[in-house]
Design a protein around this motif. Structure first.
Motif, PDB file in Angstrom:
ATOM      1  N   UNK A 156     149.112 -49.381  52.878  1.00  0.00           N
ATOM      2  CA  UNK A 156     150.113 -50.449  52.778  1.00  0.00           C
ATOM      3  C   UNK A 156     151.057 -50.516  53.973  1.00  0.00           C
ATOM      4  N   UNK A 157     151.184 -49.419  54.709  1.00  0.00           N
ATOM      5  CA  UNK A 157     152.100 -49.387  55.854  1.00  0.00           C
ATOM      6  C   UNK A 157     151.379 -48.797  57.065  1.00  0.00           C
ATOM      7  N   UNK A 158     151.987 -48.949  58.239  1.00  0.00           N
ATOM      8  CA  UNK A 158     151.397 -48.357  59.436  1.00  0.00           C
ATOM      9  C   UNK A 158     151.348 -46.837  59.336  1.00  0.00           C
ATOM     10  N   UNK A 159     152.426 -46.241  58.846  1.00  0.00           N
ATOM     11  CA  UNK A 159     152.463 -44.781  58.699  1.00  0.00           C
ATOM     12  C   UNK A 159     151.386 -44.312  57.725  1.00  0.00           C
ATOM     13  N   UNK A 160     151.208 -45.050  56.640  1.00  0.00           N
ATOM     14  CA  UNK A 160     150.166 -44.709  55.663  1.00  0.00           C
ATOM     15  C   UNK A 160     148.776 -44.855  56.297  1.00  0.00           C
ATOM     16  N   UNK A 161     148.602 -45.861  57.145  1.00  0.00           N
ATOM     17  CA  UNK A 161     147.319 -46.060  57.823  1.00  0.00           C
ATOM     18  C   UNK A 161     146.976 -44.888  58.729  1.00  0.00           C
ATOM     19  N   UNK A 162     147.946 -44.432  59.486  1.00  0.00           N
ATOM     20  CA  UNK A 162     147.730 -43.299  60.386  1.00  0.00           C
ATOM     21  C   UNK A 162     147.387 -42.050  59.582  1.00  0.00           C
ATOM     22  N   UNK A 163     148.148 -41.795  58.526  1.00  0.00           N
ATOM     23  CA  UNK A 163     147.878 -40.632  57.672  1.00  0.00           C
ATOM     24  C   UNK A 163     146.505 -40.751  57.018  1.00  0.00           C
ATOM     25  N   UNK A 164     146.159 -41.954  56.589  1.00  0.00           N
ATOM     26  CA  UNK A 164     144.876 -42.216  55.942  1.00  0.00           C
ATOM     27  C   UNK A 164     143.715 -41.894  56.892  1.00  0.00           C
ATOM     28  N   UNK A 165     143.783 -42.404  58.111  1.00  0.00           N
ATOM     29  CA  UNK A 165     142.710 -42.179  59.082  1.00  0.00           C
ATOM     30  C   UNK A 165     142.607 -40.697  59.431  1.00  0.00           C
ATOM     31  N   UNK A 166     143.752 -40.048  59.644  1.00  0.00           N
ATOM     32  CA  UNK A 166     143.722 -38.608  59.955  1.00  0.00           C
ATOM     33  C   UNK A 166     143.102 -37.816  58.804  1.00  0.00           C
ATOM     34  N   UNK A 167     143.449 -38.181  57.589  1.00  0.00           N
ATOM     35  CA  UNK A 167     142.892 -37.519  56.421  1.00  0.00           C
ATOM     36  C   UNK A 167     141.382 -37.738  56.321  1.00  0.00           C
ATOM     37  N   UNK A 168     140.942 -38.960  56.562  1.00  0.00           N
ATOM     38  CA  UNK A 168     139.502 -39.254  56.531  1.00  0.00           C
ATOM     39  C   UNK A 168     138.750 -38.424  57.565  1.00  0.00           C
ATOM     40  N   UNK A 169     139.258 -38.423  58.779  1.00  0.00           N
ATOM     41  CA  UNK A 169     138.587 -37.666  59.836  1.00  0.00           C
ATOM     42  C   UNK A 169     138.561 -36.180  59.489  1.00  0.00           C
ATOM     43  N   UNK A 170     139.659 -35.671  58.958  1.00  0.00           N
ATOM     44  CA  UNK A 170     139.715 -34.254  58.578  1.00  0.00           C
ATOM     45  C   UNK A 170     138.677 -33.903  57.522  1.00  0.00           C
ATOM     46  N   UNK A 171     138.345 -34.854  56.645  1.00  0.00           N
ATOM     47  CA  UNK A 171     137.349 -34.572  55.597  1.00  0.00           C
ATOM     48  C   UNK A 171     135.962 -34.331  56.172  1.00  0.00           C
ATOM     49  N   UNK A 172     135.753 -34.734  57.418  1.00  0.00           N
ATOM     50  CA  UNK A 172     134.437 -34.541  58.023  1.00  0.00           C
ATOM     51  C   UNK A 172     134.442 -33.498  59.140  1.00  0.00           C
ATOM     52  N   UNK A 173     135.585 -32.867  59.381  1.00  0.00           N
ATOM     53  CA  UNK A 173     135.660 -31.829  60.409  1.00  0.00           C
ATOM     54  C   UNK A 173     134.927 -30.569  59.980  1.00  0.00           C
ATOM     55  N   UNK A 174     134.430 -29.835  60.968  1.00  0.00           N
ATOM     56  CA  UNK A 174     133.857 -28.517  60.722  1.00  0.00           C
ATOM     57  C   UNK A 174     134.943 -27.508  61.076  1.00  0.00           C
ATOM     58  N   UNK A 175     135.376 -26.662  60.111  1.00  0.00           N
ATOM     59  CA  UNK A 175     136.461 -25.704  60.379  1.00  0.00           C
ATOM     60  C   UNK A 175     136.084 -24.691  61.454  1.00  0.00           C
ATOM     61  N   UNK A 176     137.088 -24.219  62.174  1.00  0.00           N
ATOM     62  CA  UNK A 176     136.866 -23.157  63.152  1.00  0.00           C
ATOM     63  C   UNK A 176     136.276 -21.944  62.441  1.00  0.00           C
ATOM     64  N   UNK A 177     135.223 -21.384  63.005  1.00  0.00           N
ATOM     65  CA  UNK A 177     134.603 -20.189  62.450  1.00  0.00           C
ATOM     66  C   UNK A 177     133.569 -20.447  61.373  1.00  0.00           C
TER      67      UNK A 177
END
Length: 151
Positions: free
Chosen positions: A83-104
């Motif tokens: 709904x907001x720009x801040x929410x959009x940024x958090x949303x995209x970061x969260x989405x990308x994080x869901x597909x990251x491979x953790x260190x180690x």
């Protein structure tokens, strides 16, 4: 790639040739392997894309490239619109994080962590980048200072 109108494209290099995929109606999601056309075939098997494999009951959770792509496409397709720009940024970061491979994380006899991730606000012309524990914001006018580092 996506522009401010929502027009998006993927450019992929396969067997020495460039492949181009374009859509004005859907966001395009891709991970490392297999080639994008095969990723779309795999996605078609899942219920949110018209197939018969139900999610989230069978949502894959490994560090495998295909599993990460399915998770990212599922979350992108089924999550509410920010709904907001801040929410959009958090949303995209969260989405990308869901597909990251953790260190180690072990993966096929080696370790292939996600070293960096970037996302761009195409309306405000800001680029957000997470690299090796640091979160950096770039603007079209100047480089902002380092926002935070992991301890």
């Amino acid at each position: 790639m996506e522009d401010a109108t929502g027009d998006s494209a993927i450019v992929e290099h396969v067997d020495g040739k460039f492949q181009f995929y374009h859509s004005k109606s859907e966001a395009l999601v891709m991970t490392n392997e297999p080639p994008y056309d095969q990723q779309k075939e795999i996605l078609a098997k899942y219920d949110f894309m018209g197939g018969n494999i139900t999610l989230p009951d069978n949502l894959p959770g490994t560090v495998d490239s295909v599993d990460r792509m399915i998770r990212l496409e599922y979350y992108l397709t089924t999550s509410p619109e920010p709904k907001t720009e801040a929410e959009s940024i958090a949303f995209v970061r969260s989405l990308i994080s869901s597909s990251n491979v953790p260190f180690g994380a072990p993966y096929n006899g080696g370790v292939y962590p996600t070293w960096w991730a970037s996302y761009i606000d195409v309306s405000l012309l800001f680029m957000f980048m997470y690299e090796k524990g640091c979160f950096i914001v770039y603007s079209h006018r100047f480089l902002h200072v380092l926002i935070s580092t992991s301890q």
